[in-house]
Design a protein around this motif. Structure first.
Motif, mmCIF file in Angstrom:
data_model
loop_
_atom_site.group_PDB
_atom_site.id
_atom_site.type_symbol
_atom_site.label_atom_id
_atom_site.label_comp_id
_atom_site.label_asym_id
_atom_site.label_seq_id
_atom_site.Cartn_x
_atom_site.Cartn_y
_atom_site.Cartn_z
ATOM 1 N N VAL A 112 7.838 -3.139 8.299
ATOM 2 C CA VAL A 112 9.248 -3.162 7.934
ATOM 3 C C VAL A 112 9.507 -4.329 6.998
ATOM 4 N N PHE B 28 16.525 -5.237 9.560
ATOM 5 C CA PHE B 28 15.596 -4.288 8.951
ATOM 6 C C PHE B 28 16.216 -3.677 7.704
ATOM 7 N N GLU C 221 3.870 0.832 11.690
ATOM 8 C CA GLU C 221 5.123 0.920 10.960
ATOM 9 C C GLU C 221 5.473 -0.499 10.539
ATOM 10 N N SER D 165 11.390 0.671 5.919
ATOM 11 C CA SER D 165 10.168 0.766 6.719
ATOM 12 C C SER D 165 9.241 1.808 6.108
ATOM 13 N N TYR E 108 6.281 -3.580 12.988
ATOM 14 C CA TYR E 108 7.255 -3.306 14.051
ATOM 15 C C TYR E 108 6.662 -2.440 15.159
#
Length: 154
Positions: A123, A21, A121, A24, A108
């Motif tokens: 990312v 990741f 959300e 985000s 995510y």
């Protein structure tokens, strides 16, 4: 109220293992009436979902939202493309990164906020190499063994 929202949170745990990741952001989703009812009922799967740009808009593809049982003729397609609602500045920034550096955008977490609106959300991710995946497995197992040892002595 917060406890109720925790129940309506769906997480793509596979994404944490498959990708690294980088950034985000929280985005709204353009949904139909039967889709939000189905989300509230818990018929969601984020595992196959991904995001792609189409004419300057970020589209969420292959996200599974199950059919609403009482939806009759007004029901939605389960894996239809859905538009994500983000600010234009954020869209341009991520579009450049995806085109130039080969990053991917993955959903995510999907949840209902305190107002009852569905939020995702998304990312910005980069794929992990095989040795990175092995390392994350090792870390997870060592954490489990430490937790077991602590539990025995407490």
């Amino acid at each position: 109220m917060a406890k109720k929202n925790k129940e309506k949170e769906f997480v793509n745990r596979k994404a944490k293992f498959e990708y690294e990741f980088l950034e985000s952001v929280e985005a709204g989703i353009k949904l139909l009436g039967t889709e939000i009812k189905s989300i509230r009922a818990g018929h969601v799967n984020l595992r196959d979902g991904y995001c792609a740009f189409d004419r300057g808009e970020l589209i969420l593809r292959s996200l599974y939202i199950g059919e609403y049982k009482q939806g009759n003729q007004f029901n939605h397609e389960e894996r239809r493309p859905r538009k994500l609602l983000l600010k234009r500045q954020e869209l341009r920034k991520w579009e450049k990164k995806v085109k130039e550096k080969g990053f991917t955008i993955v959903p995510y977490r999907l949840y209902l906020n305190e107002r009852g609106l569905a939020k995702v959300e998304v990312v910005l991710v980069q794929g992990k190499k095989v040795y990175d995946k092995r390392e994350s497995i090792r870390q997870r197992e060592s954490k489990r063994t430490l937790d077991r040892i602590k539990k025995q002595y407490l």
